[in-house]
Design a protein around this motif. Sequence first.
Motif, short mmCIF file in Angstrom:
data_model
loop_
_atom_site.label_atom_id
_atom_site.label_comp_id
_atom_site.label_asym_id
_atom_site.label_seq_id
_atom_site.Cartn_x
_atom_site.Cartn_y
_atom_site.Cartn_z
N ALA A 1 -20.07 -25.11 1.51
CA ALA A 1 -18.67 -25.27 1.91
C ALA A 1 -18.56 -25.55 3.39
O ALA A 1 -17.77 -26.38 3.83
N ARG A 2 -19.40 -24.85 4.19
CA ARG A 2 -19.36 -25.08 5.64
C ARG A 2 -19.77 -26.51 5.98
O ARG A 2 -19.24 -27.12 6.88
N ARG A 3 -20.77 -27.01 5.21
CA ARG A 3 -21.21 -28.38 5.48
C ARG A 3 -20.11 -29.39 5.15
O ARG A 3 -19.97 -30.40 5.80
N ARG A 4 -19.34 -29.10 4.09
CA ARG A 4 -18.28 -30.01 3.70
C ARG A 4 -17.14 -30.01 4.71
O ARG A 4 -16.45 -30.99 4.89
N ILE A 5 -16.92 -28.87 5.39
CA ILE A 5 -15.82 -28.76 6.35
C ILE A 5 -16.37 -28.89 7.77
O ILE A 5 -16.04 -28.11 8.65
N LYS A 6 -17.23 -29.84 7.99
CA LYS A 6 -17.82 -30.03 9.31
C LYS A 6 -16.78 -30.54 10.29
O LYS A 6 -16.08 -31.51 10.03
N ILE A 7 -16.68 -29.85 11.42
CA ILE A 7 -15.72 -30.23 12.45
C ILE A 7 -16.45 -31.06 13.50
O ILE A 7 -17.46 -30.63 14.05
N THR A 8 -15.94 -32.24 13.76
CA THR A 8 -16.55 -33.12 14.75
C THR A 8 -15.64 -33.24 15.97
O THR A 8 -14.45 -32.93 15.91
N GLN A 9 -16.22 -33.70 17.07
CA GLN A 9 -15.43 -33.93 18.28
C GLN A 9 -14.34 -34.96 18.03
O GLN A 9 -13.22 -34.82 18.51
N GLU A 10 -14.67 -35.97 17.23
CA GLU A 10 -13.70 -37.01 16.90
C GLU A 10 -12.47 -36.43 16.19
O GLU A 10 -11.33 -36.75 16.54
N SER A 11 -12.71 -35.54 15.22
CA SER A 11 -11.58 -34.95 14.48
C SER A 11 -10.76 -34.03 15.36
O SER A 11 -9.54 -33.97 15.25
N VAL A 12 -11.43 -33.31 16.26
CA VAL A 12 -10.72 -32.41 17.19
C VAL A 12 -9.82 -33.23 18.12
O VAL A 12 -8.66 -32.89 18.34
N VAL A 13 -10.35 -34.32 18.67
CA VAL A 13 -9.58 -35.18 19.57
C VAL A 13 -8.39 -35.80 18.84
O VAL A 13 -7.28 -35.88 19.38
N PHE A 14 -8.60 -36.22 17.60
CA PHE A 14 -7.51 -36.78 16.82
C PHE A 14 -6.41 -35.74 16.59
O PHE A 14 -5.22 -36.04 16.71
N ALA A 15 -6.82 -34.50 16.29
CA ALA A 15 -5.84 -33.42 16.07
C ALA A 15 -5.06 -33.12 17.34
O ALA A 15 -3.83 -32.93 17.30
N ILE A 16 -5.75 -33.11 18.49
CA ILE A 16 -5.07 -32.86 19.77
C ILE A 16 -4.07 -33.98 20.05
O ILE A 16 -2.96 -33.73 20.54
N SER A 17 -4.45 -35.22 19.75
CA SER A 17 -3.56 -36.36 19.95
C SER A 17 -2.28 -36.19 19.13
O SER A 17 -1.17 -36.42 19.63
N ALA A 18 -2.44 -35.78 17.86
CA ALA A 18 -1.28 -35.59 16.99
C ALA A 18 -0.38 -34.48 17.51
O ALA A 18 0.85 -34.62 17.52
N VAL A 19 -0.99 -33.39 17.96
CA VAL A 19 -0.20 -32.26 18.47
C VAL A 19 0.55 -32.66 19.74
O VAL A 19 1.74 -32.36 19.90
#
Length: 333
Positions: free
Chosen positions: A11-29
């Motif tokens: 499950a942890r491998r499936r929910i891997k958090i990447t820098q790209e996804s974090v930056v995208f989330a910050i952009s949306a916020v």
Amino acid sequence: MTQDPQTPARARRRIKITQESVVFAISAVLFVIFSIFLNNFLTQGNLLALLKNVAILGTLATGMGFIVVGRGIDLTMVAVMVVGVAFAIWLSSQGFGFGQAILIGGLLVVACGLITGILIAVADIPPIFATLAMASVVYGGGRVAFNSDVLYAPANIGWLTFIGSGTVFGIPASVAIFAALAALIALFLQVTRFGRFVYATGDNPNTARTMGLPTRPVLISQYVVAALIAYIAGILLTGLVSGINTRLYNSTLIYDVLLVVVLGGISLSGGQGGVRNVIVGTVLVGILINGMTILNFSYTSQNLIKSLILLAALALDAVINPRDEQTSQSGDI
């Protein structure tokens, strides 16, 4: 019923958090926060300005990302951009047709990229020093030749006017050109043999050379392509503001470009990342700069904030992509 002990790990491998996804989330916020609390953020004029600024920044960052994937860096991009376009505009004032002037300016830009690539690939000068010196030479030569800060393009050039104010399916033309260029470079990196050579050279130049890959031609070609991309960014900028200001070289634009690349998740260790990272980083930096401008942050304050974010991104890159002994000895920037 017994639980598979490996289930949580999977499950942890499936929910891997990447820098790209974090930056995208910050952009949306950030977009949501600015939309709620900044009165002028969601206006049509501001959103159009945001998109057009993002097009210039993103185009430059696409060229820089192309270089960084191959474990290099190019500090000449802004100098090449302003001097190349200024040279073309100057030629048009000397009797050349503007189309001819643009083509000749492109030849100058290719020559600059070729010289830079040779200094790095053949003379083995570290990219950061070669491009820093080359940027000063290009800009200094341009200042001596033109003896002017601002050069204006000829009026009534249809295609240039279209770049500045036209639309493609309702999208500003400059944004559409950036999107097309980004798609082309992404396809180039992912599909072509040359693109695989770029990744291999960036991952480990010594191993790539030992395997017989043409690392020197690859490096030289990268800097030529990056110079041409910078020239395209300059043409887009000229279409938007009807001219080019050579003093843009003295601004922090090159550091904004580096911020986009590193923040988006392209590792300075080379061999990783791509155009998608550039787009994510461009969106975040574009929104951030636009919000700070509306909030009337001073130029110095904006630079301080961007510098702190760049330092944080570099530190994060060092943690996420540590350089082992073999990597650190090959192809240092």
